[in-house]
Design a protein around this motif. Sequence first.
Motif, short mmCIF file in Angstrom:
data_model
loop_
_atom_site.label_atom_id
_atom_site.label_comp_id
_atom_site.label_asym_id
_atom_site.label_seq_id
_atom_site.Cartn_x
_atom_site.Cartn_y
_atom_site.Cartn_z
N ARG A 194 36.92 49.59 50.64
CA ARG A 194 36.10 49.28 51.80
C ARG A 194 36.52 50.13 53.01
N SER A 195 37.83 50.29 53.20
CA SER A 195 38.32 51.05 54.35
C SER A 195 37.91 52.52 54.28
N LYS A 196 37.95 53.08 53.08
CA LYS A 196 37.68 54.50 52.93
C LYS A 196 36.19 54.82 52.94
N TYR A 197 35.38 53.98 52.26
CA TYR A 197 33.99 54.38 52.01
C TYR A 197 32.94 53.40 52.52
N GLY A 198 33.35 52.21 52.94
CA GLY A 198 32.39 51.26 53.47
C GLY A 198 31.84 50.30 52.44
N GLY A 199 31.08 49.34 52.90
CA GLY A 199 30.58 48.25 52.06
C GLY A 199 29.64 48.68 50.96
N ALA A 200 28.92 49.79 51.15
CA ALA A 200 27.94 50.22 50.15
C ALA A 200 28.61 50.48 48.80
N TYR A 201 29.85 50.93 48.84
CA TYR A 201 30.56 51.24 47.60
C TYR A 201 31.05 49.98 46.87
N LEU A 202 30.97 48.84 47.53
CA LEU A 202 31.42 47.61 46.89
C LEU A 202 30.31 46.88 46.15
N LYS A 203 29.07 47.23 46.47
CA LYS A 203 27.94 46.49 45.89
C LYS A 203 27.91 46.58 44.36
N ASP A 204 28.31 47.74 43.83
CA ASP A 204 28.26 47.91 42.37
C ASP A 204 29.46 47.30 41.65
N LEU A 205 30.40 46.72 42.39
CA LEU A 205 31.59 46.18 41.77
C LEU A 205 31.48 44.69 41.46
N GLY A 206 30.38 44.07 41.89
CA GLY A 206 30.12 42.68 41.52
C GLY A 206 31.11 41.67 42.05
N ILE A 207 31.64 41.91 43.25
CA ILE A 207 32.71 41.04 43.75
C ILE A 207 32.21 39.71 44.27
N GLU A 208 30.91 39.54 44.40
CA GLU A 208 30.38 38.24 44.84
C GLU A 208 29.91 37.39 43.66
N GLY A 209 30.25 37.79 42.43
CA GLY A 209 29.87 37.02 41.26
C GLY A 209 28.47 37.28 40.77
N GLU A 210 27.82 38.32 41.31
CA GLU A 210 26.42 38.55 40.94
C GLU A 210 26.26 39.07 39.52
N PHE A 211 27.36 39.56 38.90
CA PHE A 211 27.26 40.06 37.53
C PHE A 211 27.43 38.94 36.51
N ASN A 212 27.97 37.80 36.94
CA ASN A 212 28.24 36.71 36.01
C ASN A 212 27.01 35.82 35.84
#
Length: 794
Positions: A194-212
């Motif tokens: 997040r610090s290096k690239y911003g929130g857009a790079y986190l969307k594909d990592l499924g950290i809010e449980g959206e992949f489950n």
Amino acid sequence: MRKIKKILLVLLVLIVAVGIGLFAYIFHLKPKYDGELELKNLHKETTVYFDDFGVPHIYADSEKDAMTALGYVHAQERLWQMELLRRIAPGRLSEIFGSVALKNDTFFSGIGIEEASDKAISKLDKNSQSYQLAMAYLDGINQYLEEGTTPLEFTLVGVKKEKFTIKDIYNIFGYMSFSFAMAQKTDPFLTDIRSKYGGAYLKDLGIEGEFNTTQIKSSKENLGEYTSIAKSVAALLDKSPIPPFVGSNSWVVGPHKTKSGKVIFANDPHIGFSQPGTWYEAHLVTPKYEIYGCYLAGTPFPLLAHNRDYAYGLTMFENDDIDFYQETNKKGDPDQYQTPTGFSNYETIKKTIKVKDTSDVVLTFKSSRHGPVMNDVLEHLEGKNPIAMSWVYTQQPIQILDAIYGLSHAKSKDDFRKAVQLVAAPGLNVMYGDAKGNVAWWATGKLYKHNKGVNSFFILDGASGKDDITEYLDFSKNPSAENPKWGYVYSANNQPEAVDGYLYPGYYLPEDRAKRISGLLDPKSDWDKETISKMIYDNTSAVVPGTVESLIANVNTNSLSAEEKQAITVLKSWKGSHNVADVAPTIYNKWIYLYLKNTFEDEMGEDNFNLFVGMHLAKQIIAKQIKNENSVWWDNIKTNTKETRSDIVSKSFHEAIAALQKQLGNQVSDWNWGKVHTVEHEHPLGKIGALRKLFNVGPFADPGSNEVINNQFFSFSSDGKYDVKGGPSTRRIVDFSDIENSWSILPTGQSGNQFSKHYNDQAEMYNAGKFRKMKMNKEEIIKTSTKLVLKPRK
């Protein structure tokens, strides 16, 4: 000539004498499975029958006698393992391994497990049954320690024998609890992204449980700094002489879905492989009590068990029970830090780590109001912003001894539920089934909430108080299901459904196993022990065929070499199985590794990418990210062109086939999964080449893979070899229609003694998906067992 003959004769005599001495030494080291022994503090004669796989069946007049006997026989098979386990939490591995273990000792001695153990022990009821039985178990261990043979490892490494205490039990549970957690590897890593690239790079990592999407159903700034935490902790756990707990499967099928109309219980906890393995099986019988359980070395009550009335087991909940806080030091005074009400002093504690063959190391550890400061316990963090670790296990009352006693002594489902509630950490899915037809699961753990908008997957602000925990939830809010209308309960470390609209944050594993388990259970209503046994060894992914389809859709198949075309043909006909003779898994996993590398390494860098592919995150994103044509990760930031999904996927495919040709030859049909997916059960001393064959078990060509039911998991690497790190630590099937013939299997064997026939006598059966009986019929036990009689010492 006569002189030469004399010399040869003397040499022959010496060789024979050495051989006889070696044979006698080895015979002396073997566990004692028959005969008679006298033990102190036994009230009446106790008999131990060791069955044909070395499982002790202990018949005693009282439970206290049974526990003393259990401690003794457990120690004669696993004393080395007990010794290692009890040394991790207090940071005492360096005493036997030297400075190579110093990083491990520094970390664990600084995170507060030992202090939490002391606090919990000070509150124990010394008259309680759980305490009294635990002390009887320790008495058995200590009698073996004093009078039994010294394990070979003790002699080779030079271990000074010390009595086991109740604190050792608590420290072992503390290490187990930490190894369940995931935040220590994930939160710092995500913060850096997040610090290096911003929130857009986190969307594909499924950290809010959206992949489950397959969820367990309930019935009611300073770039690069944070990742060093993740890398350091991951390296410590990977190199630990005792492997971490990783995941698990369990399902309990209710009466309406079985052929017999009785409950069938299945469980296979996933743990890093080691030799000896994690569990020691034992069967205890007294006039008023019976249990057949799997015991962790040095602990008195089974974490997995059954009797004639009920069965239980565990999977990892994977909830988030660790938060990291960045503290703000007072300017010019590193001994004080900012709190919402002003500055406070750090608490400090000094500890001495004894290191074999060199001088002691004296360390000073700091703690803030949130917990221990990680800068003091991990390398690469010295002098940087202080990061404190807040962990539920050390901050909530530890009632683990009473909890596990309660699980193994419940008289009803309600009793069992009460015991489950005592576990604040680690987060577990406790699975339950009984002879009355009940099936249930409860998620343990003291769950909590933060203020709205606080994302605990990142390093939090420790100074303002705004990111602090705001509420601990009552156990009634934990996910659970009792006798659900769909007829079964299951867990595969996937995310539970929301409770009261709240989706609990965690580090849940992909839906692959969950989707396969529910997909098999839902349509079938005539399950029996045999069909369940095939399911628990299932090697097929329900998700992979769809992923393969997405991959192939991004490759121009008109300009392929003959080998590439053949590889595509193999993949198109693949149904997702991972058997040793299959070719498709070899192609698929090489392609997946290179797709991940070509997609993520340019942003992450080599070291962080290697960390990433060992996390649950990498497993999570594969099936979903490939479908996102607009993912920001596709573009290689190190080139002057903007790469597309098709560019990256095609490039990865061509590189995969070229690499496989170099590794395995041009004949695609020879690229069998068993050639690259292998398992070796490694003993800590088996890392030494000369000792490998004596201590290690294997290697074997291994079926299964990451995230199939037979979860033989591995980390990706560039060499195209998938060395299995762990998998089912046992496979158990308890059938309440035929309780005396329920099944189990261990990855290697019961014994940790290299000279016992039970050191590796289950390894080939385990790899082939076979089982053995968990015997409960006394007549059958006597017929197939050796007999050791333990008599009270007068």
